[in-house]
Design a protein around this motif. Structure first.
Motif, PDB file in Angstrom:
ATOM      1  N   TYR A  11     -33.265 -32.468-134.004  1.00  0.00           N
ATOM      2  CA  TYR A  11     -32.480 -31.596-134.774  1.00  0.00           C
ATOM      3  C   TYR A  11     -31.305 -31.972-135.209  1.00  0.00           C
ATOM      4  N   VAL A  12     -30.516 -32.587-134.204  1.00  0.00           N
ATOM      5  CA  VAL A  12     -29.341 -33.019-134.534  1.00  0.00           C
ATOM      6  C   VAL A  12     -29.289 -34.069-135.568  1.00  0.00           C
ATOM      7  N   GLU A  14     -31.644 -34.265-137.971  1.00  0.00           N
ATOM      8  CA  GLU A  14     -31.809 -33.821-139.392  1.00  0.00           C
ATOM      9  C   GLU A  14     -30.485 -33.119-139.763  1.00  0.00           C
ATOM     10  N   THR A  15     -29.932 -32.253-138.824  1.00  0.00           N
ATOM     11  CA  THR A  15     -28.717 -31.524-139.192  1.00  0.00           C
ATOM     12  C   THR A  15     -27.554 -32.438-139.557  1.00  0.00           C
ATOM     13  N   ASN A  16     -27.376 -33.668-139.299  1.00  0.00           N
ATOM     14  CA  ASN A  16     -26.525 -34.703-139.568  1.00  0.00           C
ATOM     15  C   ASN A  16     -26.779 -35.322-141.054  1.00  0.00           C
ATOM     16  N   ARG A  17     -28.264 -35.515-141.200  1.00  0.00           N
ATOM     17  CA  ARG A  17     -28.665 -35.908-142.637  1.00  0.00           C
ATOM     18  C   ARG A  17     -28.380 -34.961-143.676  1.00  0.00           C
ATOM     19  N   LEU A  18     -28.734 -33.777-143.495  1.00  0.00           N
ATOM     20  CA  LEU A  18     -28.272 -32.707-144.386  1.00  0.00           C
ATOM     21  C   LEU A  18     -26.989 -32.245-144.575  1.00  0.00           C
ATOM     22  N   ASN A  19     -26.083 -32.498-143.574  1.00  0.00           N
ATOM     23  CA  ASN A  19     -24.529 -32.593-143.858  1.00  0.00           C
ATOM     24  C   ASN A  19     -24.133 -33.737-144.710  1.00  0.00           C
ATOM     25  N   HIS A  22     -25.121 -33.047-148.188  1.00  0.00           N
ATOM     26  CA  HIS A  22     -24.206 -31.861-148.672  1.00  0.00           C
ATOM     27  C   HIS A  22     -22.694 -32.456-149.175  1.00  0.00           C
TER      28      HIS A  22
END
Length: 50
Positions: A11-12, A14-19, A22
């Motif tokens: 999860y972390v 993927e969140t970092n990748r999305l950030n 963005h």
């Protein structure tokens, strides 16, 4: 080992990748806006010069 460690890690990541994605997209949008503003200023200048 904690049972939820791997899902949390995923999860972390993927969140970092999305950030990152963005931020890259926002940077591109800001550059495009800046280029557009410059083009508009040039057009207005040409119109004002007749």
């Amino acid at each position: 080992m904690w049972i939820a460690a791997e899902p949390i890690r995923a999860y972390v990541q993927e969140t970092n990748r999305l950030n990152r994605e963005h931020r890259t997209s926002a940077d591109t949008t800001r550059r495009e806006l800046s280029d557009t503003e410059k083009a508009i200023k040039e057009i207005v200048h040409v119109i004002e010069q007749g």
